[in-house]
Design an enzyme around this catalytic site. Structure first.
Site, PDB file in Angstrom:
ATOM      1  N   GLY A  49      47.995  24.238  23.462  1.00  0.00           N
ATOM      2  CA  GLY A  49      48.141  22.861  23.940  1.00  0.00           C
ATOM      3  C   GLY A  49      49.556  22.372  23.738  1.00  0.00           C
ATOM      4  N   ASP A  69      47.783  19.241  15.976  1.00  0.00           N
ATOM      5  CA  ASP A  69      46.692  19.245  14.992  1.00  0.00           C
ATOM      6  C   ASP A  69      47.185  19.257  13.549  1.00  0.00           C
ATOM      7  OD1 ASP A  69      44.772  19.227  16.985  1.00  0.00           O
ATOM      8  OD2 ASP A  69      44.828  21.405  17.191  1.00  0.00           O
TER       9      ASP A  69
END
EC number: 2.7.1.90
Lengths: 421, 421
Positions: free
Chosen positions: A13, A144
């Site tokens: 991502g 994250d």
């Protein structure tokens, strides 16, 4: 013998600052032309290497490369393609070697999260076995924030800033109208496995009563009754309740609130999105008028409100990766090292890829308040410097101007690759 | 006899620049202390007048009043409370008069959309009948951009900028990953009745292939087959498809796609949100992986990315309202007048409230391309200057610093009001 070339790929991502790392790589390589030939970037990440689709970054202007520093998303394309283990798919690794050999690539810089560091590590090992040694350097990246060793991950600070700014602003909106209209607002943020992003939104609440009033973390099993009591008490106390919920919010049994199997108040399967689910729950049980938002990609692409610290760190790890390679280091990843306790400062460290590969860093429980709905002072001290500083992109006609690359491919030298990937 | 006081109230859905209008009002009044006594602001809008909850803005510091110019939402509180007609609820208007008389209020400045201009107009009429003339000036405000006569409405330009910036950024994200991941992204924006906001997002698409590829307007009846064909062709041509959809998107029969009565692919009632509905439709019919975002209040509260033009205009209409009042004008609203065709410039005009009250300006059909999925050059020329310029708020510790007001209430002089409102 021609100088060895460098292969750079973006993985997983994307973030609003991964291109700042690419900028650090390419600019630093260009400053060391005596040692590094060309920088090739994988078209759509590692898939580009397998398919021999190599973007020749030497065709891009100095200006466009510099513009990468303020351009969100993955300028060369990224992918979620994970190479299997050497035992399961040695063929893929060997294809990588062939492409690298064919194009005289001796440096492999892989910009991604834990999986990518694992891949870089395996390529490093195999290259030694095959007698074609390749210097493999990992470059950390993930919104994250779950890579070990490094204090934080480039990409995270900017998402953190976006969510904190957004809930502060939306909270003011709700506060304005709560007397006669919306009383509960739910904002869903990323973080399937950990509450780093949700936790950072808590920075917006600096004083009693500030938004967000409630944060729902994946780390804390969702307790409907406790949640509803808290919502009610916030509405009574402050007139409204602003909630930040992690997409990874889950029940005690591990089931995600947002799961496709989740049911709305009518017992129907819903389309996903934990924000509408929670908002509806509040409406059904407490009767409050609600609004909800799901920021989704907007949060990780929001280069317009990137953290200055994050941009600098993303650039620095890209730069360091090239410097590590030139210094003869191998199978390592630059890390962000936090220095100073009173006044934040940071530097670059390093860690062997073997120690990073497939290790996930969880958010400490001590970052979450006892009641499970907020962040502690220790968490604030950790998060705060990561969102510090603004780094605005240039604008033209009211819109941010992002890099536009030619993405010219190098001529292929090998037979086509038709395998997965 | 003491100088007459001024009453200011914020009405309806708030915006990221309505406080800039408040700032214009208060600063201009303070510059004219020889003619205007105190500026009272309604706590939570007009409800504050009915309840005699008047915020004494003279208690706020110069610095905090100046900070209103960069503070989103309604600093004094707003409401959606609409006064009925004079025939249906004369009592409410008379209560307003009593409160105004009790506090020597001779100026009423009402900051809102069409309904609010109607109310200001009625108060003006009634005050003459009652022999207690009140100068009533409307101040335009609405993200919906649907007030007549004025070229545009303060509040709209900043939402327009937010949605255009957001879809540009998210579009780059999707483009980065589309080879192996998400191919369709849907962003839902405000605009229940008209496509002004959705249309402005189209500014992000400056060149062939730029996001957004598809805009779904309330003005164009949704045709599922045509929509799916367009999505498919975008994915084939560009690798992905970025879609902006207005919350007001509807079928030919007028039913909203997002209506509670809408069904998902499983035939179940869904919780609302046209973005997840459309995304699911694409998944079911074309099989593409999707993501979706619903910006909701984030878009209208996003002061961090406000349009510089919008901020200046919002301030200017607040300032003009006070100047109009001092010049003896009554029952009028300042407007934004567009000047120059090649190079944008603007000035302040005026319109009688009677001509604004309850008139909605629709977006011209000629702003939408023939296929119904994009905006025309004429639309671009209209929208572009409205998002021009950046006007960043000050930051501390990585977060925007917004005004914090004392909101001290004036002592009540009348019996309590327990009616609706």
């Amino acid at each position: 013998m021609p100088k060895a070339n460098l292969f750079y790929a973006q993985s997983g991502g994307v973030t609003s600052v991964i291109n700042a790392s690419a900028c650090g790589v390419i600019e630093t390589a260009r400053q060391n032309k005596d040692q590094i030939g060309k920088v090739y970037a994988g078209m759509n990440g590692i898939i580009g290497a397998l398919r021999e689709e190599l973007i020749d970054t030497s065709k891009e202007t100095t200006k466009q490369i510099a513009a990468l520093k303020h351009t969100p998303a993955g300028a060369f394309g990224s992918c979620r393609y994970k190479l299997k283990s050497l035992d399961d798919n040695r063929e893929e690794y060997q294809r990588l070697m062939e492409v690298f050999k064919a194009h005289n690539i001796r440096y492999f810089l892989y910009n991604g999260g834990g999986d990518s560091q694992d891949t870089a590590h395996k390529v490093s090992q195999l290259s030694l076995q095959e007698g074609f040694p390749i210097t493999c350097i990992g470059i950390p990246k993930t919104v994250d924030n779950d890579l070990p060793v490094t204090d934080n991950c480039p990409g995270f600070g900017s998402v953190a800033k976006y969510v904190a700014v957004s809930i502060r602003e939306a909270g003011l909106d709700v506060a304005s109208m709560c007397e006669s209209s919306t009383k509960v607002f739910v904002m869903e943020v990323m973080g399937r496995h950990a509450g780093w992003i949700a936790g950072a939104a808590g920075l917006a609440a600096e004083e009693e009563g500030d938004s967000p009033h409630i944060i729902i973390f994946p780390e804390i099993a969702f307790n409907e009754a406790k949640f509803l009591r808290k919502v009610k008490s916030c509405v009574k106390k402050f007139g409204y309740c602003a909630i930040v919920v992690s997409e990874g919010a889950r029940y005690r049994n591990g089931q995600f609130l947002a799961d496709a199997g989740g049911k709305d108040a009518f017992g129907h399967t819903q389309l996903g999105g934990v924000a509408p689910f929670l908002a509806d729950l509040v409406k059904q049980k407490l009767g409050y008028k609600y609004h909800w938002a799901v920021a989704d990609y907007l949060q990780r692409a929001a280069r317009h409100i990137a953290s200055g610290t994050d941009v600098e760190q993303a650039y620095a790890v890209g730069k360091a990766a090239v410097e590590f390679a030139l210094a003869g280091k191998n199978a390592v990843m630059p890390t962000i090292v936090r220095k100073g306790t009173k006044r934040y400062s940071w530097g670059i460290g390093e860690v062997p890829l073997a120690d990073v590969a497939n290790v996930e860093k969880a958010m400490p429980r001590k970052f979450i308040t006892t009641d499970g709905f907020g962040i502690t002072d220790e968490a604030r001290q950790y998060f705060a410097p990561l969102i510090a500083g603004e780094d605005y992109p240039p604008y033209r006609n009211g819109l941010p101007q992002y890099a536009k690359l030619k993405k010219q491919l190098v001529s292929k030298k090998l037979p086509a690759w038709n395998k997965p990937g």
